[in-house]
Design a protein around this motif. Sequence first.
Motif, PDB file in Angstrom:
ATOM      1  N   VAL A  97      -1.936 -10.545  -5.139  1.00 24.12           N
ATOM      2  CA  VAL A  97      -0.824 -11.465  -4.897  1.00 24.12           C
ATOM      3  C   VAL A  97      -0.674 -11.840  -3.430  1.00 24.12           C
ATOM      4  N   GLU A  98      -1.281 -11.054  -2.543  1.00 27.38           N
ATOM      5  CA  GLU A  98      -1.244 -11.347  -1.107  1.00 27.38           C
ATOM      6  C   GLU A  98      -2.582 -10.892  -0.554  1.00 27.38           C
ATOM      7  N   PRO A  99      -2.882 -11.273   0.733  1.00 28.88           N
ATOM      8  CA  PRO A  99      -4.202 -10.895   1.265  1.00 28.88           C
ATOM      9  C   PRO A  99      -4.517  -9.414   1.099  1.00 28.88           C
ATOM     10  N   ASN A 100      -3.531  -8.558   1.229  1.00 30.47           N
ATOM     11  CA  ASN A 100      -3.824  -7.131   1.111  1.00 30.47           C
ATOM     12  C   ASN A 100      -2.866  -6.430   0.138  1.00 30.47           C
ATOM     13  N   ALA A 101      -2.420  -7.159  -0.892  1.00 32.04           N
ATOM     14  CA  ALA A 101      -1.470  -6.563  -1.836  1.00 32.04           C
ATOM     15  C   ALA A 101      -1.801  -6.955  -3.271  1.00 32.04           C
ATOM     16  N   ALA A 250      -7.941   4.667   2.238  1.00 34.73           N
ATOM     17  CA  ALA A 250      -6.607   4.973   1.738  1.00 34.73           C
ATOM     18  C   ALA A 250      -5.911   3.730   1.185  1.00 34.73           C
ATOM     19  N   VAL A 251      -5.099   3.947   0.163  1.00 34.82           N
ATOM     20  CA  VAL A 251      -4.346   2.893  -0.515  1.00 34.82           C
ATOM     21  C   VAL A 251      -2.880   3.345  -0.537  1.00 34.82           C
ATOM     22  N   SER A 252      -1.940   2.392  -0.449  1.00 37.22           N
ATOM     23  CA  SER A 252      -0.516   2.717  -0.574  1.00 37.22           C
ATOM     24  C   SER A 252       0.026   2.193  -1.897  1.00 37.22           C
ATOM     25  N   PHE A 253       1.133   2.805  -2.355  1.00 35.30           N
ATOM     26  CA  PHE A 253       1.743   2.391  -3.630  1.00 35.30           C
ATOM     27  C   PHE A 253       3.239   2.195  -3.452  1.00 35.30           C
ATOM     28  N   ALA A 254       3.766   1.147  -4.072  1.00 42.61           N
ATOM     29  CA  ALA A 254       5.216   0.945  -4.129  1.00 42.61           C
ATOM     30  C   ALA A 254       5.659   1.109  -5.576  1.00 42.61           C
ATOM     31  N   VAL A 255       6.652   1.977  -5.796  1.00 41.48           N
ATOM     32  CA  VAL A 255       6.992   2.407  -7.157  1.00 41.48           C
ATOM     33  C   VAL A 255       8.492   2.263  -7.425  1.00 41.48           C
ATOM     34  N   PRO A 256       8.868   1.374  -8.361  1.00 43.00           N
ATOM     35  CA  PRO A 256      10.278   1.299  -8.759  1.00 43.00           C
ATOM     36  C   PRO A 256      10.685   2.616  -9.401  1.00 43.00           C
ATOM     37  N   THR A 257      11.719   3.261  -8.868  1.00 44.47           N
ATOM     38  CA  THR A 257      11.947   4.663  -9.205  1.00 44.47           C
ATOM     39  C   THR A 257      13.319   4.912  -9.841  1.00 44.47           C
ATOM     40  N   GLY A 258      13.302   5.737 -10.896  1.00 47.25           N
ATOM     41  CA  GLY A 258      14.530   6.176 -11.551  1.00 47.25           C
ATOM     42  C   GLY A 258      14.567   7.693 -11.561  1.00 47.25           C
ATOM     43  N   ASN A 259      13.887   8.294 -12.558  1.00 47.76           N
ATOM     44  CA  ASN A 259      13.838   9.741 -12.675  1.00 47.76           C
ATOM     45  C   ASN A 259      12.777  10.405 -11.805  1.00 47.76           C
ATOM     46  N   PHE A 260      12.072   9.615 -10.993  1.00 45.28           N
ATOM     47  CA  PHE A 260      11.095  10.134 -10.029  1.00 45.28           C
ATOM     48  C   PHE A 260       9.811  10.620 -10.709  1.00 45.28           C
ATOM     49  N   GLY A 261       9.616  10.286 -12.001  1.00 46.79           N
ATOM     50  CA  GLY A 261       8.417  10.746 -12.691  1.00 46.79           C
ATOM     51  C   GLY A 261       7.180   9.970 -12.264  1.00 46.79           C
ATOM     52  N   ASN A 262       7.312   8.670 -12.166  1.00 44.10           N
ATOM     53  CA  ASN A 262       6.163   7.841 -11.845  1.00 44.10           C
ATOM     54  C   ASN A 262       5.680   8.091 -10.417  1.00 44.10           C
ATOM     55  N   VAL A 263       6.590   8.057  -9.462  1.00 46.63           N
ATOM     56  CA  VAL A 263       6.174   8.225  -8.068  1.00 46.63           C
ATOM     57  C   VAL A 263       5.744   9.671  -7.818  1.00 46.63           C
ATOM     58  N   LYS A 403       4.740  -2.942   8.506  1.00 51.14           N
ATOM     59  CA  LYS A 403       4.458  -1.796   9.378  1.00 51.14           C
ATOM     60  C   LYS A 403       2.980  -1.442   9.385  1.00 51.14           C
ATOM     61  N   ASP A 404       2.316  -1.628   8.239  1.00 50.95           N
ATOM     62  CA  ASP A 404       0.957  -1.125   8.065  1.00 50.95           C
ATOM     63  C   ASP A 404       0.125  -2.154   7.288  1.00 50.95           C
ATOM     64  N   PRO A 405      -0.170  -3.298   7.948  1.00 55.29           N
ATOM     65  CA  PRO A 405      -0.820  -4.398   7.212  1.00 55.29           C
ATOM     66  C   PRO A 405      -2.263  -4.085   6.799  1.00 55.29           C
ATOM     67  N   ALA A 406      -2.883  -3.053   7.398  1.00 56.96           N
ATOM     68  CA  ALA A 406      -4.303  -2.825   7.134  1.00 56.96           C
ATOM     69  C   ALA A 406      -4.560  -2.027   5.860  1.00 56.96           C
ATOM     70  N   THR A 407      -3.528  -1.330   5.357  1.00 57.17           N
ATOM     71  CA  THR A 407      -3.742  -0.499   4.172  1.00 57.17           C
ATOM     72  C   THR A 407      -3.442  -1.293   2.910  1.00 57.17           C
ATOM     73  N   PRO A 408      -4.377  -1.335   1.972  1.00 54.25           N
ATOM     74  CA  PRO A 408      -4.110  -2.065   0.720  1.00 54.25           C
ATOM     75  C   PRO A 408      -2.851  -1.512   0.040  1.00 54.25           C
ATOM     76  N   MET A 409      -2.023  -2.424  -0.458  1.00 53.31           N
ATOM     77  CA  MET A 409      -0.760  -2.035  -1.095  1.00 53.31           C
ATOM     78  C   MET A 409      -0.828  -2.374  -2.581  1.00 53.31           C
ATOM     79  N   VAL A 410      -0.523  -1.382  -3.405  1.00 58.18           N
ATOM     80  CA  VAL A 410      -0.467  -1.602  -4.852  1.00 58.18           C
ATOM     81  C   VAL A 410       0.977  -1.468  -5.310  1.00 58.18           C
ATOM     82  N   MET A 411       1.486  -2.524  -5.940  1.00 54.54           N
ATOM     83  CA  MET A 411       2.859  -2.495  -6.447  1.00 54.54           C
ATOM     84  C   MET A 411       2.798  -2.288  -7.953  1.00 54.54           C
TER      85      MET A 411
END
Length: 468
Positions: A97-101, A250-263, A403-411
């Motif tokens: 969806v974006e150059p590094n996301a 290294a890869v980063s992840f963004a996780v919509p969180t409720g009960n903290f199970g997924n993240v 903050k960290d444009p060089a690390t691939p981000m997975v949402m």
Amino acid sequence: MVQYVSTRGPGPTHNFLDVMMAGMAPDGGLYLPTEWPALNPSLLDHMAGLSYPEIAFHVIRPFVGGTIPDDVLIQILSETYTPDHFDHTAYTPLQQVEPNAWVMELFHGPTYSFKDYALQFLGRLFDYVLEQRGQRITIVGATSGDTGSAAIEACRNCRNIDIFILHPKDRTSEIQRRQMTTVSAPNVFNIALEGTFDDCQGIVKELFADQAFRDDVRLSAVNSINWVRIMAQIVYYAVACVALGAGRRAVSFAVPTGNFGNVYAGYAARRMGLPIRNLVVASNRNDILTRFFETGDMKIEGVMPSLSPSMDIQVSSNFERYLCDLMNRDHQGLSSLMNSFKTQKAFRLPEELMNRARQDFHSYRCSDEDTLAMMKRCHDATGIVIDPHTAIGFHAAQFELEKDPATPMVMLACAHPAKFPDAVRRAIGIDPVMPEKLARVKTRAEQLIVLPNDLDKVRNYIRRTRNA
Ligand SMILES: *Cc1c(COP(=O)(O)O)cnc(C)c1O
């Protein structure tokens, strides 16, 4: 060989199957592996090019610790992750969806939320073990939305399980209710309770507290504290790391969180050696976790309704697992912390632990307005329609990418947008495209029983109705 202890233990160690069958530890704690098995670089190299069930086998095998023969595990995984149950051959496809996301779509299972990825596996594994042991169980749960349908879909074909799901009458969305009530199977029972979600949960709690009833119907649960659900969710973090970073970058992840199970599964993946840089905990207006990472205070406040109902939580039950590691497995210390949390509705961690916690996770909150704005921004820029939960992860990811444009981000996209048509309409002015299977629930006949908010009536109904 991996064994398990309670967060409030340590007590004796348990094997994988006992932990799966028990769900929660008898002392009120959650089970954790005594050590984190390693996914070493040569195994990660080997994973490139493997299918989803094959990667799942390599991730899950060490946790099972020999309690299930390899060929049976392979068989169950290949019966779980098949085109019969998931509507995308990549299972968790990545959309750039974006150059590094990238957005990782976790909504291709039978009920279109990420919960299917773990529950489909757990249902089959449960059934296999029950068959081996010649046992039957009764699963009872309460739901305000996604969990109930995912649990029902996971159990509908199980020969040794009856499942009863309580939902608050007229208080879930129509789609969410129909996803549960249009499943026609002799072992699936929907109870519309004349009350709120809290009433449903209250009754389930009392049923579990009733030892005679528990033994009588062999009561069990598949809720999000079951270790197997965490374990099965580690798989898609591995899939993303292998796809984007070849298991090296290294890869980063963004996780919509409720009960903290997924993240938490992302955290476990990192502990196993997967190259994961940042784990982003995204909360909606119910921001207990974001406030915690900002201030060091975990403080319960009332739950407010939001556009992302699956994240409307008061306490994140799986957070206890992370706390246990953060406190260097000081089980005694954790026990007293959790006990005081129960009575005081708050606890505070010292600054040195918070410094470590802030390295392990970054956290951001997102209002309903920002949720809608993010859905629109994503649609305008890419043409992709995202659901409100996904938008909250997307919103948080923007701060990290700055903050960290060089690390691939997975949402992580945790639900299909068609499950939340009202929010989609408000955000972008069009109706989301309905997957065929979801459209079908709109016309199917519903099966449910309406019961008053009365423990005895519910208990009797379950006793009478289950397939003994
Ligand atoms: C369950 C759910 C969440 C929350 O996941 P946790 O593992 O409880 O943190 C977020 N989004 C959607 C769509 C969900 O169904």
